[in-house]
Design an enzyme around this catalytic site. Sequence first.
Site, mmCIF file in Angstrom:
data_model
loop_
_atom_site.group_PDB
_atom_site.id
_atom_site.type_symbol
_atom_site.label_atom_id
_atom_site.label_comp_id
_atom_site.label_asym_id
_atom_site.label_seq_id
_atom_site.Cartn_x
_atom_site.Cartn_y
_atom_site.Cartn_z
ATOM 1 N N ASP A 20 0.852 -1.176 0.000
ATOM 2 C CA ASP A 20 0.000 0.000 0.000
ATOM 3 C C ASP A 20 0.901 1.244 0.000
ATOM 4 O O ASP A 20 2.115 1.148 0.239
ATOM 5 C CB ASP A 20 -0.904 -0.034 1.232
ATOM 6 C CG ASP A 20 -1.872 1.141 1.281
ATOM 7 O OD1 ASP A 20 -2.510 1.420 0.248
ATOM 8 O OD2 ASP A 20 -1.975 1.781 2.345
ATOM 9 N N ASP A 22 -0.186 5.223 0.947
ATOM 10 C CA ASP A 22 -0.377 6.219 1.997
ATOM 11 C C ASP A 22 -0.432 5.544 3.358
ATOM 12 O O ASP A 22 -1.228 4.635 3.583
ATOM 13 C CB ASP A 22 -1.668 7.000 1.745
ATOM 14 C CG ASP A 22 -1.758 8.268 2.586
ATOM 15 O OD1 ASP A 22 -0.738 8.668 3.179
ATOM 16 O OD2 ASP A 22 -2.843 8.858 2.662
#
Length: 353
Positions: A20, A22
């Site tokens: 991922d 952020d």
Amino acid sequence: MGLSVSSAPVSAAYDGIVCDLDGVVYRGAGAVRGVPDALQQLAAQGKGIVYATNNASRVPAEVAAQLAELGAPSDPHQVVTSAEAGAARLAQRLAPRSAVLALGGPGVALALEAAGLTPVAPDEACGDGGTRRRQAVVAVLQGFGRDLTVRDFEAAARQLADGVVWVATNGDTTLPLEWGSAPGNGAYVALLSGVVGRQPEVVGKPERPLYDLAVGRLGTRPERTLAVGDRLDTDIAGAVAASLDSAWVLSGVNRPSDLLAAPATCRPTYVVRDLGALLEPYAVPRDEGERWVCGGARIRLTADDLVVEERDADGIEAVRAGLGALVAERARGMTAVEDLVRLAHALDALGTS
């Protein structure tokens, strides 16, 4: 918390990593400390790395450029977006070059083109009632776009009312911004759903299609692929849905107390301080009867308290020991979930980077 490899780095058990962005690689405009270097080390070890994001508005090249500025391994091919997952899903169902209304940012139209479909802008789909005729489409791909207008949603509603195929890139109801939360793609999906009376197929996290596309991009076996994320209800739940092991990092949104409130479908395989910890030996929590032990940390659970008898230097082993005790207590079903969450707050300040 599940199957873990004691004393060996987490990364040793995997050939590929689905990461991922952020909260994992960066927070806001800056990198999470040490993570770009850790990603470079993992790449140097021969680990495949792809970045999987629910953000459908940005094109992969833009994301890759941001990662390069931070010093992380980056190539547009390493970025897998929910727009690409949505376009791939439609390409499985539609004839090549089929016309699809691209409702969202530039990433949506680009993904449709790359999948061999023909993106149609909302204003082209509705025409103008004059010389410009309405262009018929056979599907709608809906992703987030900050420049979408009321007329764009009217055009989509008109097509959806005709019963065309509807795929949404993700169902995130909020979009985190510097000042707080703004409406996300899921909020606009709900808007259209309320009008047309049906729901789209969703492909982004926590659904599995985005992870399936990422694993395909890596070319690794699912059992040798690790998903890394900071959000339990999207990153970790998506990994569970795709039958992938997962590393939950505490460098982003969710805290240890959130795990006690979450369903079992949000349970990670590993709990780590940040992505860089994938390169470090991993101590596994274990039940020693009166207390839970993990590395140099010791936790004792009483009827009304979680006592940290001894903690490690950065606190992450204490977090694992405490979560082990609380998750086991939840499985016994003798303590209310809200009481377990309250006890878990003692762990929230530990193990963060």
